[in-house]
Design a protein around this motif. Structure first.
Motif, mmCIF file in Angstrom:
data_model
loop_
_atom_site.group_PDB
_atom_site.id
_atom_site.type_symbol
_atom_site.label_atom_id
_atom_site.label_comp_id
_atom_site.label_asym_id
_atom_site.label_seq_id
_atom_site.Cartn_x
_atom_site.Cartn_y
_atom_site.Cartn_z
ATOM 1 N N ASP A 79 23.362 28.167 39.211
ATOM 2 C CA ASP A 79 22.103 28.715 39.730
ATOM 3 C C ASP A 79 21.330 29.276 38.550
ATOM 4 O OD1 ASP A 79 20.089 29.581 41.330
ATOM 5 O OD2 ASP A 79 21.350 30.773 42.674
ATOM 6 N N ILE A 80 20.249 28.626 38.180
ATOM 7 C CA ILE A 80 19.522 28.921 36.943
ATOM 8 C C ILE A 80 18.129 29.414 37.279
ATOM 9 C CG2 ILE A 80 18.625 27.919 34.802
ATOM 10 C CD1 ILE A 80 20.831 25.635 35.416
ATOM 11 N N SER A 81 17.749 30.550 36.714
ATOM 12 C CA SER A 81 16.409 31.102 36.909
ATOM 13 C C SER A 81 15.782 31.417 35.560
ATOM 14 C CB SER A 81 16.467 32.375 37.754
ATOM 15 O OG SER A 81 16.921 32.095 39.056
ATOM 16 N N ILE A 82 14.510 31.090 35.439
ATOM 17 C CA ILE A 82 13.752 31.386 34.215
ATOM 18 C C ILE A 82 12.405 31.958 34.619
ATOM 19 C CG2 ILE A 82 12.578 30.371 32.215
ATOM 20 C CD1 ILE A 82 14.753 28.294 32.059
ATOM 21 N N ASN A 83 12.032 33.086 34.023
ATOM 22 C CA ASN A 83 10.685 33.614 34.186
ATOM 23 C C ASN A 83 10.262 34.279 32.886
ATOM 24 O OD1 ASN A 83 11.549 36.464 34.299
ATOM 25 N ND2 ASN A 83 12.451 35.877 36.270
ATOM 26 N N ALA A 84 9.133 34.939 32.901
ATOM 27 C CA ALA A 84 8.568 35.476 31.666
ATOM 28 C C ALA A 84 9.470 36.496 30.995
ATOM 29 C CB ALA A 84 7.195 36.100 31.953
ATOM 30 N N GLY A 85 10.215 37.274 31.776
ATOM 31 C CA GLY A 85 10.976 38.372 31.191
ATOM 32 C C GLY A 85 12.465 38.173 31.081
ATOM 33 N N SER A 86 13.011 37.173 31.749
ATOM 34 C CA SER A 86 14.457 37.028 31.737
ATOM 35 C C SER A 86 14.848 35.594 32.036
ATOM 36 C CB SER A 86 15.108 37.977 32.753
ATOM 37 O OG SER A 86 14.698 37.643 34.069
ATOM 38 N N ALA A 87 16.113 35.306 31.784
ATOM 39 C CA ALA A 87 16.645 33.975 32.067
ATOM 40 C C ALA A 87 18.144 34.071 32.263
ATOM 41 C CB ALA A 87 16.321 33.003 30.927
ATOM 42 N N THR A 88 18.676 33.156 33.023
ATOM 43 C CA THR A 88 20.124 33.056 33.195
ATOM 44 C C THR A 88 20.779 32.811 31.840
ATOM 45 O OG1 THR A 88 19.822 32.174 35.427
ATOM 46 C CG2 THR A 88 21.935 31.720 34.356
ATOM 47 N N HIS A 89 22.001 33.308 31.663
ATOM 48 C CA HIS A 89 22.712 33.101 30.421
ATOM 49 C C HIS A 89 22.705 31.632 30.010
ATOM 50 C CE1 HIS A 89 24.741 37.043 31.382
ATOM 51 N NE2 HIS A 89 24.445 37.182 30.109
ATOM 52 N N GLY A 90 22.451 31.403 28.733
ATOM 53 C CA GLY A 90 22.403 30.052 28.193
ATOM 54 C C GLY A 90 21.007 29.482 28.127
ATOM 55 N N PHE A 91 20.026 30.201 28.726
ATOM 56 C CA PHE A 91 18.662 29.695 28.798
ATOM 57 C C PHE A 91 17.697 30.678 28.133
ATOM 58 C CE2 PHE A 91 21.153 27.595 31.907
ATOM 59 C CZ PHE A 91 20.680 26.293 31.940
ATOM 60 N N ILE A 92 16.496 30.204 27.824
ATOM 61 C CA ILE A 92 15.521 30.976 27.063
ATOM 62 C C ILE A 92 14.418 31.460 27.992
ATOM 63 C CG2 ILE A 92 13.891 30.916 25.131
ATOM 64 C CD1 ILE A 92 15.592 28.587 24.002
ATOM 65 N N ALA A 93 14.207 32.768 28.008
ATOM 66 C CA ALA A 93 13.187 33.366 28.861
ATOM 67 C C ALA A 93 11.788 33.035 28.356
ATOM 68 C CB ALA A 93 13.380 34.875 28.924
ATOM 69 N N GLY A 94 10.826 33.224 29.211
ATOM 70 C CA GLY A 94 9.428 32.988 28.870
ATOM 71 C C GLY A 94 8.713 32.331 30.033
ATOM 72 N N ALA A 95 7.403 32.566 30.133
ATOM 73 C CA ALA A 95 6.631 31.973 31.221
ATOM 74 C C ALA A 95 6.776 30.454 31.192
ATOM 75 C CB ALA A 95 5.162 32.364 31.090
ATOM 76 N N PRO A 96 7.019 29.838 32.330
ATOM 77 C CA PRO A 96 7.230 28.380 32.353
ATOM 78 C C PRO A 96 5.923 27.619 32.117
ATOM 79 C CG PRO A 96 7.361 29.291 34.573
ATOM 80 C CD PRO A 96 7.263 30.453 33.647
ATOM 81 N N PRO A 97 5.856 26.789 31.096
ATOM 82 C CA PRO A 97 4.625 26.027 30.853
ATOM 83 C C PRO A 97 4.443 24.913 31.871
ATOM 84 C CG PRO A 97 6.318 25.356 29.300
ATOM 85 C CD PRO A 97 6.876 26.523 30.062
ATOM 86 N N ALA A 98 3.194 24.577 32.135
ATOM 87 C CA ALA A 98 2.890 23.496 33.068
ATOM 88 C C ALA A 98 3.243 22.155 32.439
ATOM 89 C CB ALA A 98 1.419 23.533 33.449
ATOM 90 N N GLY A 99 3.590 21.209 33.305
ATOM 91 C CA GLY A 99 3.892 19.861 32.834
ATOM 92 C C GLY A 99 5.200 19.351 33.408
ATOM 93 N N VAL A 100 5.664 18.260 32.827
ATOM 94 C CA VAL A 100 6.883 17.607 33.306
ATOM 95 C C VAL A 100 8.105 18.228 32.636
ATOM 96 C CG1 VAL A 100 8.140 15.434 33.472
ATOM 97 C CG2 VAL A 100 5.650 15.459 33.772
#
Length: 454
Positions: free
Chosen positions: A75-96
């Motif tokens: 279960d992986i979540s990413i947003n501007a301020g945090s991210a699941t372990h192993g992933f990089i936080a930051g606002a998700p850019p538009a696109g594919v």
């Protein structure tokens, strides 16, 4: 929500299955949830997830996932301020975006369900987290002394399949009397900033990742960015090693004789074009005490074999630690002669082979010839008469073994502290090293001195 479903079979093992999705402008978060069948109780299925945004790598979870009945779940979540372990936080850019399911082990029919949710309210990622921006190698210096520095070149945290945060890893290293610690999580660099923060003012922090492929593992150290570990028709392990080296990284074949498939997927080194190929460092001591890791003896024999083939290789040690140890068995550490107490100084000494491996004793070897030429571990000198000297301390009830061209040429019981000289007449060896053993168990290994022209 976008849902993708399929059933994998044994023929789908060791594949990379890609699903694409589109993130709209202004999206607040991205959530990816993979549910897959656990499979047999003894050797279950193992799927991992790599995530790419339009700009490139966004993270990976190299672990089995948490259990829920007959399912395993990432279960992986990413947003501007945090991210699941192993992933990089930051606002998700538009696109594919792309989700890649990596099929490390498919032991039985394996149905999976992949759900993708975008533009939802920010959610808390699984486990503790902090903003993660892995755009540096996680390397800090405490301003420590130069000279012989003891530390670990191989460790994991929650950012892959470890069971502790970087802070706990640093605390363990500090309590173990280490001068440096390295984070090498599987196929991700997302935890490097956390290591840097935890180690600041305490230890020298080194960073990189463990390239965890389907047919062998390798450490890519002194690297501040994700290296694509996937092997394909147009990408070989030799290519990957060259990419690491060209970027200024240190490439180390990891635990080459560890047990492999299906018990430990990809852990055994099976690359025919990398035996050792362009690799110049090999991890011969992996895990805890030598007696508990039988594959290390095979790895050492492999290392000696490669040396006899003319490859001038550096032997390394790494704990491969994943959490607080539950044994008192001493670990094997790398002890590196660093010209200055910084990450750059450590990597300089490591590349030069100015290193010995030890679970306790301090061991140095050096050589001198009549004309005054001198060498230390990792150095080369002319093939003419020399005296090789070993100096050690903290070796109790042990034996010193001189090894030349892979054969034990002299062995003697030693006191806790001492020195011994081995005269070499007309040099008939291409390299010479020394071991300290106790009841057959390796306690210390000196990297070799090489003789040119042999």
């Amino acid at each position: 929500m976008q849902r993708n479903e399929a059933i994998l079979t044994a023929g789908d093992e060791k594949r990379h299955i890609t699903h694409e999705f589109t993130v709209s402008e202004g999206a607040q978060s991205v959530r990816v949830c993979l549910r897959y069948a656990r499979g047999p109780a003894d050797l279950g299925n193992m799927l991992t997830v790599t995530l790419f945004d339009p700009a490139g790598f966004r993270g990976e979870c190299h672990r089995s996932g948490h259990s829920e009945g007959e399912w395993r779940i990432h279960d992986i979540s990413i947003n501007a301020g945090s991210a699941t372990h192993g992933f990089i936080a930051g606002a998700p850019p538009a696109g594919v975006w792309r989700v890649v399911i990596n099929t490390h082990r498919v032991s039985d029919d394996c149905p999976y369900q992949l759900d993708i949710i975008t533009d939802a309210a920010p959610t808390d990622p699984a486990g503790p987290s902090a903003t993660q921006q892995a755009h540096n190698a996680g390397q800090t210096s405490t301003g420590s002394k130069a000279g012989w520095l003891r530390g670990d070149l191989h460790a994991h945290t929650f950012h892959s399949d470890g069971h502790w945060e970087a802070e706990a890893l640093v605390a363990w290293a500090e309590s173990s009397g280490l001068d440096f610690v390295t984070l090498s999580d599987h196929n991700t660099t997302a935890g490097l900033n956390a290591l840097q923060r935890a180690a600041q003012g305490r230890l020298i922090a080194l960073g990189g990742m463990e390239l965890t492929t389907y047919y062998g593992h390798a450490l890519a150290l002194n690297i501040d960015h994700w290296i694509d570990w996937r092997i394909g028709d147009d990408r070989t392990m030799r290519d990957i090693a060259g990419e690491v080296i060209a970027a200024g990284g240190v490439y180390i074949i990891a635990h080459p004789h560890a047990i492999g498939d299906p018990i430990c997927t990809g852990c055994h080194w099976d690359y025919n074009d990398m035996q050792p190929g362009v690799a110049r460092l090999v991890e011969v001591w992996n895990g805890g005490g030598w007696a508990n890791e039988s594959y290390n003896e095979l790895g050492l024999a492999q290392y000696y074999h490669w040396l006899n083939e003319g490859c001038r290789l550096v032997a390394t040690a790494g704990t491969d630690i994943h959490g607080q140890p539950n044994t008192r068995e001493p670990f094997g550490f790398s002890v590196i002669f660093a010209p200055h107490g910084t990450p750059a100084g450590l990597f300089e000494g490591l590349r030069a082979g100015h290193i010995f491996l030890s679970s306790g004793p301090h061991l140095e070897i050096s050589a001198q010839q009549a004309d005054g030429q001198m060498a230390m571990m990792g150095d080369s000198m002319a093939a003419k008469p020399a005296r090789i000297r070993a100096a050690w301390r903290e070796a109790k009830s042990a034996v010193l073994r001189w090894v030349a061209n892979g054969r034990a040429v002299h062995e003697r019981p030693i006191a806790e502290t001492g020195e011994h000289e081995l005269p070499l007449g007309n040099i008939d060896a291409a390299w010479c090293s020394a071991e300290i053993r106790q009841d057959g168990k390796l306690l210390a290994l000196a990297n070799p001195i090489f003789f040119d022209g042999r």
